[in-house]
Design an enzyme around this catalytic site. Structure first.
Site, PDB file in Angstrom:
ATOM      1  N   ASP A  99      -4.576  -4.010   5.999  1.00  0.00           N
ATOM      2  CA  ASP A  99      -3.407  -3.386   5.381  1.00  0.00           C
ATOM      3  C   ASP A  99      -2.827  -2.306   6.297  1.00  0.00           C
ATOM      4  OD1 ASP A  99      -1.605  -3.063   3.281  1.00  0.00           O
ATOM      5  OD2 ASP A  99      -3.175  -2.983   1.751  1.00  0.00           O
ATOM      6  N   GLU A 148       1.364  -5.845   6.649  1.00  0.00           N
ATOM      7  CA  GLU A 148       2.234  -4.668   6.823  1.00  0.00           C
ATOM      8  C   GLU A 148       3.568  -4.861   6.092  1.00  0.00           C
ATOM      9  OE1 GLU A 148       4.808  -6.526   8.327  1.00  0.00           O
ATOM     10  OE2 GLU A 148       5.286  -4.637   9.349  1.00  0.00           O
ATOM     11  N   ASP A 182       4.630  -5.764  -2.194  1.00  0.00           N
ATOM     12  CA  ASP A 182       3.698  -6.376  -3.155  1.00  0.00           C
ATOM     13  C   ASP A 182       4.444  -7.135  -4.245  1.00  0.00           C
ATOM     14  OD1 ASP A 182       1.902  -5.025  -1.673  1.00  0.00           O
ATOM     15  OD2 ASP A 182       0.985  -3.936  -3.327  1.00  0.00           O
TER      16      ASP A 182
HETATM   17  C1  GLA Z   1      -1.283  -2.888  -0.632  1.00  0.00           C
HETATM   18  C2  GLA Z   1      -1.293  -4.389  -0.397  1.00  0.00           C
HETATM   19  C3  GLA Z   1      -1.818  -5.093  -1.631  1.00  0.00           C
HETATM   20  C4  GLA Z   1      -3.220  -4.582  -1.964  1.00  0.00           C
HETATM   21  C5  GLA Z   1      -3.198  -3.075  -2.144  1.00  0.00           C
HETATM   22  C6  GLA Z   1      -4.580  -2.484  -2.259  1.00  0.00           C
HETATM   23  O1  GLA Z   1      -0.366  -2.511  -1.612  1.00  0.00           O
HETATM   24  O2  GLA Z   1      -0.024  -4.842  -0.059  1.00  0.00           O
HETATM   25  O3  GLA Z   1      -1.847  -6.482  -1.447  1.00  0.00           O
HETATM   26  O4  GLA Z   1      -4.095  -4.953  -0.936  1.00  0.00           O
HETATM   27  O5  GLA Z   1      -2.581  -2.435  -1.018  1.00  0.00           O
HETATM   28  O6  GLA Z   1      -4.566  -1.096  -2.397  1.00  0.00           O
END
Ligand code: GLA
Length: 388
Positions: A133, A168, A191
């Protein structure tokens, strides 16, 4: 003659990831139960292979006296090596998560400056996959490439095969450099939420992505995916029905069907995010349809793209290795619409074409130039079109 082994992620990776359902509540029992269900409920036979532990698995705020990450003993009482052995014993692979800064998105220790040490630890436990991440890291592209390269090199140095999943969120165009840093998949958006539309968070400072907007993201980037490197539209929300860890409130059956259809036709990795140990029939139908999954896993590895729009209905086309074509008719509008499927949409002229509906498993028509099809609001009709 023996077939030469296919490169890693020759087709889009498939599996399950803890985040959408469990968030910080990920633990050993849920990983074991999920691994059991992947096998007993037929997911493994269809290609679902990786069981991935997302954020929040380690002890917050510390490393041990040797500088190693510490698996949280309450969540993982038998440790991660035993868990990896268990998952491998089921014939599956196991994944872990970290971040290219000093802290993960959830505030747990990240791997920046510890790349080789952390990769060696995960390799010693037997991990096969890393999701990496980018929270708490600098915004610019050059730094991202540098930090992802450092971890890619560290994974390679372990001598163990890791599938490297970059996260990212697309802001630094990872489709252009993901392969070069050793990645096999790269997130192309923020997300996903359990929602058809985007949802503003934090007073509009960032957005949870809905399925509708993912259509545009996938179309824009279609040319960058292919064997060994895939645009990742994020983990699936099929089956969450508003009950997961992530926000969004849930979607209708047809919206989940459109979501699955898009991930399939765009060659996105298929990482399930719901509780497969307690799944209803509708969800099983969406996640376990062999003819649908075959489109995503087709060996030609060509992501589909939008070829025509009629009102609010988009026609998408994905060529398949056997010369046939997958076609999706996707209704983004809020009312039913009748549309045409033309020979030119499928790119198959002259011949008579045989059409099969992959969601219903029914042969529905033969046509030469044009056929009509009704598509409900937010529905996707996924077809396989074969020249006779
Ligand atoms: C980010 C990622 C998610 C998940 C969360 C975990 O938001 O994009 O897919 O992994 O972190 O904290």
């Amino acid at each position: 003659m023996l077939d030469s082994p296919k490169p890693l992620a020759y087709t889009p990776p498939m599996g399950w990831n803890s985040w959408n359902m469990l968030g910080s509540k990920v633990d050993e029992a849920s990983i074991r139960d999920t691994a059991d269900a992947i096998v007993s409920m037929g997911f493994k036979d269809l290609g679902y292979e990786y069981v991935v532990i997302d954020d929040c698995w380690s002890e917050k705020g510390k490393r041990d006296s040797d500088g190693n990450l510490i698996p949280n003993p309450e969540k993982f009482p038998n440790g991660l090596k035993a868990l990896a052995d268990y998952v491998h014993g089921k014939g599956l692979k196991i994944g872990i998560y970290s971040d290219a800064a000093d802290r993960t998105c959830g505030g747990y220790p990240g791997s920046y400056g510890f790349e080789e040490q952390d990769a060696a630890l995960w390799a010693s436990f037997g991990f096969d996959f890393l999701k990496y991440d980018y929270c708490n890291a600098p915004d610019d592209q050059a730094t991202a490439i540098d930090r992802y390269t450092r971890m890619g090199d560290a994974l390679r140095k372990t001598g163990r095969e890791f599938l490297y999943s970059l996260c990212e969120w697309g802001g630094r165009s990872p489709q252009l450099w993901g392969r070069q840093v050793g990645g096999q998949m790269w997130r192309v958006s923020g997300d996903i939420f359990d929602s058809w539309i985007n949802i503003a968070m934090d007073g509009g400072r960032w957005y949870g992505i809905g399925v509708d907007i993912s259509l545009d993201v996938a179309d824009d980037l279609h040319e960058f995916g292919g064997p060994g490197g895939w645009n990742d539209l994020d983990m699936l929300v099929v089956g969450l029905k508003g009950k997961g860890h992530i926000s969004g409130g849930g979607m209708s059956f047809l919206e989940y069907q459109t979501h699955m259809s898009l991930w399939v036709i765009a060659c996105s990795p298929l990482m399930i995010g719901c509780d497969i140990t307690k799944m209803d029939g509708e969800t099983a139908g969406l996640l376990l349809n062999p003819e649908v999954i075959a489109v995503n896993q087709d060996p030609l590895g060509k992501p589909g793209r939008r070829v025509r729009t009629q009102g609010r209905v988009e026609t998408w086309r994905k060529p398949l290795a056997d010369g046939s074509v997958a076609v999706a008719l996707i209704n983004r509008g809020s009312s039913v619409q009748e549309v045409s499927l033309k020979a030119s949409d499928a790119g198959l002229l002259d011949s008579t074409k045989h059409v099969r509906n992959l969601w219903t498993g029914k042969d529905i028509a033969d046509f030469t130039w044009e056929m009509k099809q009704k598509v409900e609001a937010h529905e996707t009709i996924l077809l396989k079109v074969m020249a006779q």
